[in-house]
Design a protein around this motif. Structure first.
Motif, mmCIF file in Angstrom:
data_model
loop_
_atom_site.group_PDB
_atom_site.id
_atom_site.type_symbol
_atom_site.label_atom_id
_atom_site.label_comp_id
_atom_site.label_asym_id
_atom_site.label_seq_id
_atom_site.Cartn_x
_atom_site.Cartn_y
_atom_site.Cartn_z
ATOM 1 N N GLY A 48 0.795 -1.221 0.000
ATOM 2 C CA GLY A 48 0.000 0.000 0.000
ATOM 3 C C GLY A 48 0.824 1.265 0.000
ATOM 4 O O GLY A 48 0.444 2.268 -0.600
ATOM 5 N N GLY A 49 1.976 1.215 0.676
ATOM 6 C CA GLY A 49 2.853 2.379 0.714
ATOM 7 C C GLY A 49 2.157 3.624 1.238
ATOM 8 O O GLY A 49 1.331 3.568 2.158
ATOM 9 N N GLU A 50 2.447 4.754 0.617
ATOM 10 C CA GLU A 50 1.883 6.032 1.035
ATOM 11 C C GLU A 50 0.450 6.229 0.550
ATOM 12 O O GLU A 50 -0.202 7.210 0.918
ATOM 13 N N ALA A 51 -0.038 5.300 -0.257
ATOM 14 C CA ALA A 51 -1.375 5.470 -0.833
ATOM 15 C C ALA A 51 -2.486 5.034 0.111
ATOM 16 O O ALA A 51 -3.665 5.295 -0.160
ATOM 17 N N ILE A 52 -2.140 4.351 1.207
ATOM 18 C CA ILE A 52 -3.154 3.906 2.155
ATOM 19 C C ILE A 52 -2.798 4.357 3.559
ATOM 20 O O ILE A 52 -1.653 4.698 3.862
ATOM 21 N N GLU A 53 -3.809 4.360 4.412
ATOM 22 C CA GLU A 53 -3.589 4.500 5.847
ATOM 23 C C GLU A 53 -3.731 3.097 6.427
ATOM 24 O O GLU A 53 -4.796 2.483 6.328
ATOM 25 N N HIS A 54 -2.659 2.580 6.985
ATOM 26 C CA HIS A 54 -2.656 1.185 7.430
ATOM 27 C C HIS A 54 -2.529 1.095 8.936
ATOM 28 O O HIS A 54 -1.721 1.812 9.552
ATOM 29 N N ARG A 55 -3.288 0.182 9.526
ATOM 30 C CA ARG A 55 -3.185 -0.111 10.954
ATOM 31 C C ARG A 55 -3.166 -1.623 11.147
ATOM 32 O O ARG A 55 -4.017 -2.339 10.605
ATOM 33 N N GLY A 56 -2.213 -2.107 11.923
ATOM 34 C CA GLY A 56 -2.148 -3.514 12.269
ATOM 35 C C GLY A 56 -2.655 -3.726 13.684
ATOM 36 O O GLY A 56 -2.400 -2.903 14.568
ATOM 37 N N ILE A 57 -3.370 -4.816 13.908
ATOM 38 C CA ILE A 57 -3.937 -5.080 15.236
ATOM 39 C C ILE A 57 -2.932 -5.774 16.143
ATOM 40 O O ILE A 57 -2.651 -5.317 17.254
ATOM 41 N N LEU A 58 -2.383 -6.896 15.701
ATOM 42 C CA LEU A 58 -1.452 -7.631 16.553
ATOM 43 C C LEU A 58 -0.085 -6.955 16.568
ATOM 44 O O LEU A 58 0.333 -6.338 15.586
ATOM 45 N N ARG A 59 0.600 -7.098 17.680
ATOM 46 C CA ARG A 59 1.943 -6.565 17.857
ATOM 47 C C ARG A 59 2.965 -7.695 17.767
ATOM 48 O O ARG A 59 2.618 -8.865 17.962
ATOM 49 N N PRO A 60 4.223 -7.373 17.471
ATOM 50 C CA PRO A 60 5.242 -8.431 17.436
ATOM 51 C C PRO A 60 5.242 -9.250 18.724
ATOM 52 O O PRO A 60 5.224 -8.702 19.830
ATOM 53 N N GLY A 61 5.233 -10.548 18.551
ATOM 54 C CA GLY A 61 5.205 -11.452 19.701
ATOM 55 C C GLY A 61 3.822 -11.911 20.098
ATOM 56 O O GLY A 61 3.687 -12.877 20.856
ATOM 57 N N ASP A 62 2.768 -11.242 19.595
ATOM 58 C CA ASP A 62 1.410 -11.681 19.900
ATOM 59 C C ASP A 62 1.113 -13.009 19.207
ATOM 60 O O ASP A 62 1.522 -13.229 18.070
ATOM 61 N N PHE A 244 13.515 -27.334 18.234
ATOM 62 C CA PHE A 244 13.365 -25.887 18.215
ATOM 63 C C PHE A 244 12.207 -25.384 19.071
ATOM 64 O O PHE A 244 11.105 -25.926 19.022
ATOM 65 N N ALA A 245 12.481 -24.328 19.809
ATOM 66 C CA ALA A 245 11.436 -23.557 20.479
ATOM 67 C C ALA A 245 10.949 -22.479 19.512
ATOM 68 O O ALA A 245 11.568 -22.229 18.470
ATOM 69 N N GLU A 246 9.837 -21.840 19.863
ATOM 70 C CA GLU A 246 9.280 -20.775 19.033
ATOM 71 C C GLU A 246 9.108 -19.504 19.852
ATOM 72 O O GLU A 246 8.909 -19.550 21.068
ATOM 73 N N THR A 247 9.165 -18.384 19.171
ATOM 74 C CA THR A 247 9.208 -17.103 19.876
ATOM 75 C C THR A 247 7.898 -16.733 20.557
ATOM 76 O O THR A 247 7.898 -15.952 21.512
ATOM 77 N N THR A 248 6.763 -17.257 20.094
ATOM 78 C CA THR A 248 5.474 -16.865 20.661
ATOM 79 C C THR A 248 4.935 -17.859 21.683
ATOM 80 O O THR A 248 3.825 -17.696 22.172
ATOM 81 N N ILE A 249 5.721 -18.882 22.011
ATOM 82 C CA ILE A 249 5.241 -19.942 22.903
ATOM 83 C C ILE A 249 6.218 -20.132 24.058
ATOM 84 O O ILE A 249 7.438 -20.148 23.862
ATOM 85 N N ASN A 250 5.668 -20.289 25.247
ATOM 86 C CA ASN A 250 6.492 -20.570 26.416
ATOM 87 C C ASN A 250 7.360 -21.801 26.141
ATOM 88 O O ASN A 250 6.834 -22.869 25.793
ATOM 89 N N SER A 272 7.220 -18.289 14.230
ATOM 90 C CA SER A 272 6.154 -19.069 13.600
ATOM 91 C C SER A 272 4.949 -18.212 13.256
ATOM 92 O O SER A 272 4.588 -18.070 12.087
ATOM 93 N N ASP A 273 4.314 -17.606 14.256
ATOM 94 C CA ASP A 273 3.062 -16.887 14.038
ATOM 95 C C ASP A 273 3.199 -15.369 14.096
ATOM 96 O O ASP A 273 2.209 -14.656 13.956
ATOM 97 N N SER A 274 4.400 -14.893 14.340
ATOM 98 C CA SER A 274 4.583 -13.449 14.472
ATOM 99 C C SER A 274 5.977 -13.047 14.045
ATOM 100 O O SER A 274 6.945 -13.797 14.227
ATOM 101 N N LEU A 275 6.081 -11.845 13.508
ATOM 102 C CA LEU A 275 7.387 -11.260 13.234
ATOM 103 C C LEU A 275 8.052 -10.849 14.539
ATOM 104 O O LEU A 275 7.423 -10.817 15.601
#
Length: 304
Positions: A48-62, A244-250, A272-275
């Motif tokens: 979308g770049g500058e042509a859209i107003e973007h909002r993400g709901i989840l945060r890194p690690g969610d 391997f462990a994953e970043t979003t899981i205990n 796995s599920d999040s950046l």
């Protein structure tokens, strides 16, 4: 990015309506595009770049499997022109909200444009939602997001096409690079064992069989003592050097598995599920796939 409170949003929209006749390039003229997971948010923001107003709901690690919407999410979704989510049950609470009566935005389950692999969830076959593990599936998602944006904002078609083409080139090159990297792992060590079943698409695309997971496709599941013991036995049978462990899981349960099996827990966790957080080694979709690959190759090739 900090979200506005309802009061501030209301005042902002009022201000736009009063001044809109003075300019044809106000924020009101931009599509408000809301995305759910951090992976989809990264793709959408880049296309979308500058042509859209973007909002993400989840945060890194969610964890999208477990995330419960908060009031600001409801307010944002109600104002959106386009909502882009994964689908295939990845973010169940958000999907229920998005599909609720009264949500007027256009809705795009972008993950569901990828032909699914089947997985077992509580004894039932369901589509595996972790489609982004294959970089070529990422390209399918990019093209789908591009086309949705063009449909709603055709005056910005050239920008959307150019941005999507740049991402596509990058992912095409990355896909070949990952295949070459995984091929360097000794064949008898080329097995992946993780906390939850999130890497089937990656495994299929890059010839890295998933030999076992502690839980299934959803992190809502809780493994039984028998499941844990079965995974320990499988690790001992295969003789793989690392798991391997994953970043979003205990990591506590997979640490127990590693101890019981007498195997190394890889120092590099998998995304796995999040950046990752901004500025980290995996703060974009491209960097996430690259980092996962480097961590896998290092652990399975060297066993450290």
């Amino acid at each position: 990015m900090k979200l506005f409170t309802p009061l501030v949003v209301g005042l902002t929209l009022l201000g736009i309506s009063l001044t809109g006749c003075q300019s044809e390039t106000t924020a009101k003229d931009k599509l408000l595009v809301v995305s759910t997971s951090t992976i989809i948010a990264d793709l959408t923001a880049n296309i979308g770049g500058e042509a859209i107003e973007h909002r993400g709901i989840l945060r890194p690690g969610d964890d999208p499997h477990l995330y419960e919407p908060v009031p600001r999410d409801v307010a944002l979704i109600e104002k959106a022109d386009l909502i882009i989510y994964n689908g295939y049950g990845l973010e169940p609470a958000l999907i229920r909200l998005i599909e609720a009566t009264g949500i007027k935005a256009k809705k795009l389950a972008v993950g569901e444009t990828v032909p699914p692999l089947d997985s077992n969830h509580q004894g039932t076959k369901v589509p595996d939602p972790h489609v982004w593990g294959n970089a070529l599936n990422g390209i399918i998602m990019i093209n789908t997001i591009r086309d949705a944006l063009i449909k709603l904002s055709p005056e910005n078609e050239a920008e959307f096409i150019a941005n999507a083409a740049e991402l596509t080139t990058e992912l095409t090159e990355l896909h070949e690079w990952i295949k070459a990297q995984i091929a360097t792992i000794p064949e008898d060590q080329r097995f992946l064992i993780t906390t939850h079943d999130a890497f089937a698409y990656y495994a299929q695309a890059y010839d890295l069989p998933v030999a076992g997971t502690l839980i299934g496709i959803s992190t809502e599941e809780q493994p039984s003592a028998q499941t844990l013991q079965n995974l320990v036995n499988e690790i001992k049978t295969i003789g793989v050097k690392a798991i391997f462990a994953e970043t979003t899981i205990n990591p506590s349960l997979i640490e127990t598995v590693a101890q019981e099996a007498g195997v190394t827990l890889a120092p590099g966790k998998l995304y796995s599920d999040s950046l990752g957080a901004p500025g980290s080694e995996a703060d974009t979709y491209v960097k996430m796939l690259k980092t996962n690959t480097l961590n896998i190759v290092q652990a399975l090739s060297n066993g450290n």
